[in-house]
Structure formats: C-alpha cells, structure tokens
Motif scaffolding. Structure first.
Motif, PDB file in Angstrom:
ATOM      1  N   ALA A 121      26.573  14.424  11.901  1.00  0.00           N
ATOM      2  CA  ALA A 121      26.941  15.835  11.985  1.00  0.00           C
ATOM      3  C   ALA A 121      27.849  16.096  13.180  1.00  0.00           C
ATOM      4  O   ALA A 121      28.837  16.851  13.070  1.00  0.00           O
ATOM      5  CB  ALA A 121      25.681  16.687  12.086  1.00  0.00           C
ATOM      6  N   ASP A 152      18.266   9.316  14.911  1.00  0.00           N
ATOM      7  CA  ASP A 152      19.356  10.156  15.420  1.00  0.00           C
ATOM      8  C   ASP A 152      20.646   9.989  14.625  1.00  0.00           C
ATOM      9  O   ASP A 152      21.689  10.513  15.023  1.00  0.00           O
ATOM     10  CB  ASP A 152      19.608   9.872  16.902  1.00  0.00           C
ATOM     11  CG  ASP A 152      20.067   8.443  17.182  1.00  0.00           C
ATOM     12  OD1 ASP A 152      19.988   7.601  16.266  1.00  0.00           O
ATOM     13  OD2 ASP A 152      20.500   8.168  18.322  1.00  0.00           O
ATOM     14  N   GLU A 168      22.768  19.637   6.814  1.00  0.00           N
ATOM     15  CA  GLU A 168      21.998  20.693   7.492  1.00  0.00           C
ATOM     16  C   GLU A 168      22.268  20.684   8.993  1.00  0.00           C
ATOM     17  O   GLU A 168      22.419  21.739   9.618  1.00  0.00           O
ATOM     18  CB  GLU A 168      20.511  20.506   7.217  1.00  0.00           C
ATOM     19  CG  GLU A 168      19.641  21.618   7.787  1.00  0.00           C
ATOM     20  CD  GLU A 168      18.175  21.470   7.422  1.00  0.00           C
ATOM     21  OE1 GLU A 168      17.348  22.181   8.029  1.00  0.00           O
ATOM     22  OE2 GLU A 168      17.858  20.647   6.540  1.00  0.00           O
ATOM     23  N   ASN A 169      22.348  19.482   9.565  1.00  0.00           N
ATOM     24  CA  ASN A 169      22.665  19.377  10.993  1.00  0.00           C
ATOM     25  C   ASN A 169      24.057  19.915  11.283  1.00  0.00           C
ATOM     26  O   ASN A 169      24.276  20.622  12.279  1.00  0.00           O
ATOM     27  CB  ASN A 169      22.577  17.917  11.448  1.00  0.00           C
ATOM     28  CG  ASN A 169      21.203  17.311  11.245  1.00  0.00           C
ATOM     29  OD1 ASN A 169      20.779  17.092  10.110  1.00  0.00           O
ATOM     30  ND2 ASN A 169      20.506  17.020  12.337  1.00  0.00           N
ATOM     31  N   GLY A 186      21.987  13.469  13.021  1.00  0.00           N
ATOM     32  CA  GLY A 186      22.583  14.282  14.075  1.00  0.00           C
ATOM     33  C   GLY A 186      23.912  13.720  14.544  1.00  0.00           C
ATOM     34  O   GLY A 186      24.855  14.477  14.837  1.00  0.00           O
ATOM     35  N   ALA A 199      23.276  14.690   6.398  1.00  0.00           N
ATOM     36  CA  ALA A 199      23.596  15.290   7.694  1.00  0.00           C
ATOM     37  C   ALA A 199      24.160  16.706   7.562  1.00  0.00           C
ATOM     38  O   ALA A 199      24.533  17.317   8.564  1.00  0.00           O
ATOM     39  CB  ALA A 199      24.607  14.415   8.445  1.00  0.00           C
ATOM     40  N   SER A 203      24.228  23.675  11.216  1.00  0.00           N
ATOM     41  CA  SER A 203      23.678  24.247  12.450  1.00  0.00           C
ATOM     42  C   SER A 203      24.702  24.200  13.577  1.00  0.00           C
ATOM     43  O   SER A 203      24.812  25.141  14.374  1.00  0.00           O
ATOM     44  CB  SER A 203      22.412  23.488  12.870  1.00  0.00           C
ATOM     45  OG  SER A 203      21.388  23.630  11.907  1.00  0.00           O
ATOM     46  N   LEU A 204      25.469  23.106  13.628  1.00  0.00           N
ATOM     47  CA  LEU A 204      26.483  22.976  14.676  1.00  0.00           C
ATOM     48  C   LEU A 204      27.645  23.944  14.474  1.00  0.00           C
ATOM     49  O   LEU A 204      28.198  24.478  15.440  1.00  0.00           O
ATOM     50  CB  LEU A 204      27.007  21.540  14.719  1.00  0.00           C
ATOM     51  CG  LEU A 204      26.046  20.454  15.203  1.00  0.00           C
ATOM     52  CD1 LEU A 204      26.698  19.080  15.085  1.00  0.00           C
ATOM     53  CD2 LEU A 204      25.619  20.712  16.640  1.00  0.00           C
TER      54      LEU A 204
END
Length: 225
Positions: free
Chosen positions: A132, A126, A152-153, A129, A150, A156-157
């Motif tokens: 991010a 984790d 890509e995470n 994530g 991080a 997405s956020l």
C-alpha cells in the motif's frame, strides 16, 4: 549440467521455469540448501548481478516460501530480483506497482508448483502495508487484482474510504476500475488489448481512462520479454 543455465537464460525465464531447470539439472542433490557461492558456480560464462540475484531469489523462495509472504524486505527484494533489477540488500528500493503485480502473480504460481496446487498463498505481516505504501508513493488509488490484499491499506493512506469527501470526488473512477476488475476475464495480452471495453475506455481522456491504462499495463507487464 552447467551448460543448461546461463545468465541470459535466467533473465528471459520466469521463476517457475528456473526452478524446474535447476531441479532437473541437480536431480537428487539438495541444491535448495546450497550456499549461494556453490549454486552460482553452476552458471557458465559471464553472469550479470541481476541474473545472480534472480537465481538466488528462486532458491530462497523455494526453500522458505513463507518469508516473502510476511516480510516486506524479503518481498521487496524478491520483486526486484524476479523483475531483473539489481538488489541492494541494505537499502529500501521501492519497486513499481507493475513489478509487484507481476511478482505476486508469479509467486502464487511458484509456491503452488513447489508445494502443490492446494498450497495456501496469503500475504500478511507487514507486506500488505508495504504494498500500500508503495502504491501511494507511485500515485495509485486502486490496485490491480493481484494486489487487492493491500487495497484497504491503500485506501486508508489515500483517504479514499467510503463516506469520505475524497471518495465521493473520485467515486466514478473507483467504480469504473472495480467494474473492469469484475468483468475482466481475458487471459492473453492480445485479447486484453483488443477487448472492446478497454478500447472504449481508451477513447476517454479523463482520470478514469488514465487509471485503466495503468492497470492494463500492470496486467501485461513481463520483464522476461
């Protein structure tokens, strides 16, 4: 032995330097397995909570190097301790991106010092994530190279994924930062600060320039200075 380690030295030393000092002082002794109280007894004089946390984080990272690579709580407390902050073990304490950038760079160097130059350092579990989420909380849209695991995470956020309207709106800034990462090969603070490309970007007062300045700050951040 104890006269070689004190609180002030700890706060002004990088984790690798602390590890090597302890390994030299306690040569032939299993100090990585000592109870925290035993290790702290080796410190002389008045020692701040920050110095104690930093020493114990070095011991923990050396004895179980994989834990902060996969567990966000261990990662967070290591970041804070190595950046000379007080750790509150039963509470979340989101660090700054600059602090995570420094700690990740140091942790990679630390693991390869302890376990050999070929040691694999990969963040999973984790931790990506969490990084991010902290980046989003601190209002970053593009993370420094050390934290790219991080990105890509974070995208997405933030919604900054390819083909999204938000990405199209901020594409110039994202591309500018990405190009800087690709071309950046300066290794010292002085070289980085005097890089012609950096100085030209600083003359721009737009969002891209602001992001560049934040990234340069993250790359130069050093809590031991």
């Amino acid at each position: 032995m104890a006269e070689n380690i004190n609180g002030d030295l700890l706060l002004h030393s990088h984790p690798v330097e602390i590890y090597r000092a302890c390994d030299s002082m306690f040569e032939g002794e299993a100090w990585l397995n000592w109870e925290p109280e035993t290790l702290l007894m080796a410190l002389e004089g008045e020692v701040s909570p920050q110095a104690e946390d930093k020493l114990l984080a070095v011991q923990s990272a050396a004895s179980n190097s994989s834990f902060p690579l996969v567990d966000s709580t261990a990662f967070e407390k290591l970041v804070l301790a190595w950046c000379n902050c007080i750790c509150v073990m039963d509470a979340r304490q989101p660090p700054y991106v600059e602090e995570m950038c420094y700690a990740v760079r140091e942790l990679c160097r630390f693991i390869r010092t302890v376990h050999g130059a070929d040691a694999d350092v990969a963040f999973s579990g984790d931790v990506p994530g969490y990084v991010a989420a902290v980046g989003r909380f601190r209002d970053w849209i593009v993370l420094p190279p050390e934290l790219s695991f991080a990105q890509e995470n974070l995208s997405s956020l933030t919604g900054l994924v390819p083909q999204s309207p938000l990405y199209a709106e901020h594409r110039q800034v994202v591309d500018m930062v990405s190009e800087l990462y690709a071309s950046l090969d300066k290794v010292t603070a002085e070289e980085l600060l005097h890089d012609p490309e950096i100085k030209s970007l600083e003359r721009d007062n737009g969002a891209g320039a602001d992001m560049i300045k934040r990234i340069v700050g993250a790359l130069l951040y050093d809590p031991t200075l």
